[in-house]
Design a protein around this motif. Structure first.
Motif, short mmCIF file in Angstrom:
data_model
loop_
_atom_site.label_atom_id
_atom_site.label_comp_id
_atom_site.label_asym_id
_atom_site.label_seq_id
_atom_site.Cartn_x
_atom_site.Cartn_y
_atom_site.Cartn_z
N LYS A 155 0.85 -1.19 0.00
CA LYS A 155 0.00 0.00 0.00
C LYS A 155 0.89 1.24 0.00
CE LYS A 155 -4.52 -1.34 1.64
NZ LYS A 155 -5.68 -0.91 2.45
N VAL A 156 0.52 2.20 -0.84
CA VAL A 156 1.34 3.39 -1.04
C VAL A 156 0.48 4.64 -0.80
CG1 VAL A 156 2.80 4.66 -2.65
CG2 VAL A 156 2.68 2.16 -2.78
N PRO A 157 0.87 5.50 0.16
CA PRO A 157 0.11 6.72 0.41
C PRO A 157 0.51 7.82 -0.57
CG PRO A 157 1.94 6.59 1.94
CD PRO A 157 2.01 5.33 1.09
N PRO A 158 -0.45 8.53 -1.18
CA PRO A 158 -0.11 9.59 -2.12
C PRO A 158 0.30 10.88 -1.40
CG PRO A 158 -2.48 9.35 -1.99
CD PRO A 158 -1.91 8.27 -1.13
N TYR A 159 1.30 11.55 -1.95
CA TYR A 159 1.74 12.87 -1.45
C TYR A 159 1.64 13.88 -2.58
CZ TYR A 159 3.81 11.26 2.96
OH TYR A 159 4.00 10.76 4.23
N GLU A 160 1.49 15.14 -2.21
CA GLU A 160 1.53 16.22 -3.20
C GLU A 160 2.15 17.44 -2.54
OE1 GLU A 160 -1.90 18.59 -5.40
OE2 GLU A 160 -1.60 16.59 -6.25
N GLY A 161 3.19 17.97 -3.18
CA GLY A 161 3.88 19.12 -2.60
C GLY A 161 4.53 18.81 -1.27
N ARG A 217 4.08 0.30 2.59
CA ARG A 217 4.12 -0.81 3.54
C ARG A 217 3.77 -2.10 2.81
NH1 ARG A 217 6.38 2.58 5.61
NH2 ARG A 217 6.20 3.46 7.72
N ALA A 218 4.60 -3.12 3.03
CA ALA A 218 4.40 -4.42 2.37
C ALA A 218 3.92 -5.43 3.41
CB ALA A 218 5.70 -4.90 1.73
N ARG A 219 2.82 -6.07 3.11
CA ARG A 219 2.26 -7.06 4.03
C ARG A 219 2.42 -8.46 3.45
NH1 ARG A 219 -4.01 -7.26 6.35
NH2 ARG A 219 -3.72 -9.10 7.69
N GLU A 231 3.51 -5.72 8.82
CA GLU A 231 3.85 -5.01 7.60
C GLU A 231 5.32 -4.62 7.63
OE1 GLU A 231 1.11 -1.74 7.36
OE2 GLU A 231 -0.21 -2.88 6.05
N ALA A 232 5.98 -4.75 6.48
CA ALA A 232 7.39 -4.37 6.37
C ALA A 232 7.48 -2.95 5.84
CB ALA A 232 8.12 -5.33 5.43
N ALA A 233 8.33 -2.13 6.46
CA ALA A 233 8.51 -0.74 6.05
C ALA A 233 9.52 -0.66 4.90
CB ALA A 233 8.99 0.10 7.22
N VAL A 234 9.41 0.39 4.12
CA VAL A 234 10.31 0.64 2.99
C VAL A 234 11.23 1.81 3.34
CG1 VAL A 234 10.43 1.39 0.58
CG2 VAL A 234 8.71 -0.28 1.29
N ARG A 235 12.50 1.68 3.01
CA ARG A 235 13.47 2.73 3.31
C ARG A 235 13.65 3.70 2.17
NH1 ARG A 235 18.92 0.27 4.58
NH2 ARG A 235 19.66 0.93 2.55
N GLU A 236 13.65 3.18 0.93
CA GLU A 236 13.92 4.07 -0.19
C GLU A 236 13.44 3.48 -1.51
OE1 GLU A 236 18.09 4.64 -0.68
OE2 GLU A 236 18.49 2.56 -1.23
N LEU A 237 13.34 4.35 -2.50
CA LEU A 237 13.08 3.94 -3.87
C LEU A 237 14.44 3.74 -4.54
CD1 LEU A 237 11.07 3.51 -6.20
CD2 LEU A 237 11.17 5.98 -6.63
N ALA A 238 14.79 2.48 -4.79
CA ALA A 238 16.14 2.17 -5.27
C ALA A 238 16.30 2.41 -6.76
CB ALA A 238 16.49 0.72 -4.93
N ALA A 239 15.25 2.18 -7.53
CA ALA A 239 15.30 2.38 -8.98
C ALA A 239 13.88 2.37 -9.51
CB ALA A 239 16.13 1.28 -9.65
N HIS A 240 13.68 3.03 -10.66
CA HIS A 240 12.34 3.03 -11.24
C HIS A 240 12.38 3.52 -12.67
CE1 HIS A 240 11.77 7.48 -11.07
NE2 HIS A 240 12.64 7.38 -10.08
N ASP A 241 11.33 3.19 -13.42
CA ASP A 241 11.18 3.71 -14.78
C ASP A 241 9.70 3.68 -15.14
OD1 ASP A 241 12.38 4.54 -17.43
OD2 ASP A 241 11.25 2.77 -18.06
N ALA A 242 9.17 4.82 -15.55
CA ALA A 242 7.75 4.91 -15.86
C ALA A 242 7.40 4.19 -17.15
CB ALA A 242 7.33 6.38 -15.95
N GLU A 243 8.29 4.21 -18.14
CA GLU A 243 7.96 3.61 -19.43
C GLU A 243 7.89 2.09 -19.33
OE1 GLU A 243 9.52 3.48 -24.06
OE2 GLU A 243 10.43 4.86 -22.63
N SER A 255 14.70 -9.08 4.59
CA SER A 255 13.79 -10.18 4.88
C SER A 255 14.57 -11.50 4.95
CB SER A 255 12.73 -10.28 3.78
OG SER A 255 11.93 -11.42 3.95
N THR A 256 14.06 -12.43 5.74
CA THR A 256 14.67 -13.76 5.82
C THR A 256 13.97 -14.74 4.88
OG1 THR A 256 13.21 -14.33 7.67
CG2 THR A 256 15.38 -13.40 8.21
#
Length: 386
Positions: A155-161, A217-219, A231-243, A255-256
């Motif tokens: 689950k990802v919460p949206p942010y703006e500004g 948060r990953a469940r 739920e497992a917390a996320v520390r950072e966005l390591a890589a991404h690409d919209a296309e 994780s184990t």
């Protein structure tokens, strides 16, 4: 409790009226049907809807009100739930087609799926799809159970500004899976956490995208609503690409769990080939489900894999797996097709995923450290049992 969809909503006024008319034709305006149509919609939200004496006006009012709501605090989309229930209660072909088309449009916009599938000729499927040995070794079941442990609802919460888009949240749901003990893979559009409008999705700004990733948060082990899992917390966005529509999230703590193994090769499908794939998913943000083997690939190229299967909003980011439970693609969405027959019946949809070799090639060029980290983890997992 609710978040608005802006000026347009999910459906146009004409679409709303078409859905109302289809509901009338299908007998869904009977007041006794209303509880069934709202099954799965938060009771507190339903209680806020105006009550009208005329059944036809009641349905239209309900549709108009739900069309104004992007999603509820639990991440659900009330209009999508209502339409899904309406389709399930409709047997007549003509109104069912109208309701299904509206459901598809709402589900696609709610998930923020990008519309990238170009129109291409669709080959017919041969009779041999039915007349073949479809059995698999019994170890297939054990392999699926092990693979499922690496798949989570995210689950990802949206942010703006730099601020939460809504005070109470309205998270976007998707599916994610472990490719290393530290790294989760999902879709970019899941982390983007934006509802599409008119077939297009707005992109979160770079800083908001990072905040959304860190708030994800990953469940894991979410297989039933009767059992609470951490739920497992996320520390950072390591890589991404919209296309290519991928995102790699780094967990706050490793994780184990065993990681999913990558196929390592681009899936090719020659004319006449019968290739089945399997999708472990969290449709609609609900408990884990799996679509097994009755999911045939009908087209593949260097970037995309097209296949028939059952998915919903929330299935975005699921691993597409071969029968040895290796990831061959990243599921990213559903596209409408016409004049396509699958196992003797017309189908209106085909699913599309990104070949994971294309993701790895992009990582090698744009995020070499992440690529190397995945390669190292995959070498370590090579000896793990399937």
């Amino acid at each position: 409790m609710t978040g608005g969809t802006g000026a347009t909503g999910y459906l146009s006024r004409e679409d709303i009226l078409a859905v109302r008319d289809a509901a009338l034709d299908a007998g869904l305006t009977d007041p006794a049907m209303r509880p069934l149509l709202f099954d799965g919609v938060m009771p507190r939200y339903r209680a806020t809807l105006p009550l009208l004496p005329a059944p036809g006006l009641q349905v239209q009012s309900d549709l108009v009100e739900m069309n104004r709501v992007e999603r509820l605090v639990d991440g659900s989309v009330p209009l999508e739930t209502w339409l899904r229930n309406a389709v399930a209660q409709t047997t007549a072909a003509a109104p069912a087609a109208v309701l299904q088309r509206a459901l598809d449009d709402v589900a696609r916009d709610a998930s923020g799926e990008p519309d990238v599938l170009a129109d291409r000729p669709v080959p017919e499927l041969k009779e041999e799809i039915v007349h073949r040995d479809d059995t698999v070794p019994f170890g297939f079941l054990r392999g699926g159970d092990a693979a499922g442990a690496a798949v989570a609802r995210v689950k990802v919460p949206p942010y703006e500004g730099g601020e939460p888009l809504q005070p109470n949240g309205f998270p976007h749901s998707g599916t994610a899976w472990l490719v290393t003990p530290d790294l989760l893979v999902t879709n970019h559009h899941v982390v983007n956490a934006r509802t599409a409008s008119g077939g297009r999705r707005a992109l979160a700004g770079p800083e908001d995208l990072l905040l959304q990733a860190r708030g994800a948060r990953a469940r894991f082990d979410y297989e039933s609503d009767d059992t609470e899992t951490e739920e497992a917390a996320v520390r950072e966005l390591a890589a991404h690409d919209a296309e290519l529509d991928y995102a790699v999230l780094r967990l706050a703590e490793p994780s184990t769990r065993p990681v999913l193994r990558l196929a390592g090769r681009t899936l090719r499908v020659a004319a006449g080939d019968v290739v089945a794939v399997n999708i472990i998913q969290h449709p609609g943000g609900a408990p884990k489900r799996v679509a097994l083997r009755n999911n045939l690939v009908f087209r593949a190229d260097d970037r995309d894999l097209h296949y028939f299967t059952d998915t919903r909003s929330g299935s975005s980011g699921s691993p597409v797996l071969t029968d040895d439970w290796r990831v061959v693609a990243l599921h990213r969405g559903t596209r409408r097709v016409e004049d396509v027959s699958f196992q003797g019946r017309d189908t209106a949809f085909v699913n599309v995923g990104t070949q994971f070799t294309a993701v790895m090639a992009h990582l090698a060029e744009h995020a070499p450290r992440v690529h190397a980290e995945i390669e190292a983890a995959q070498r370590g997992a090579a000896g793990a049992p399937v």
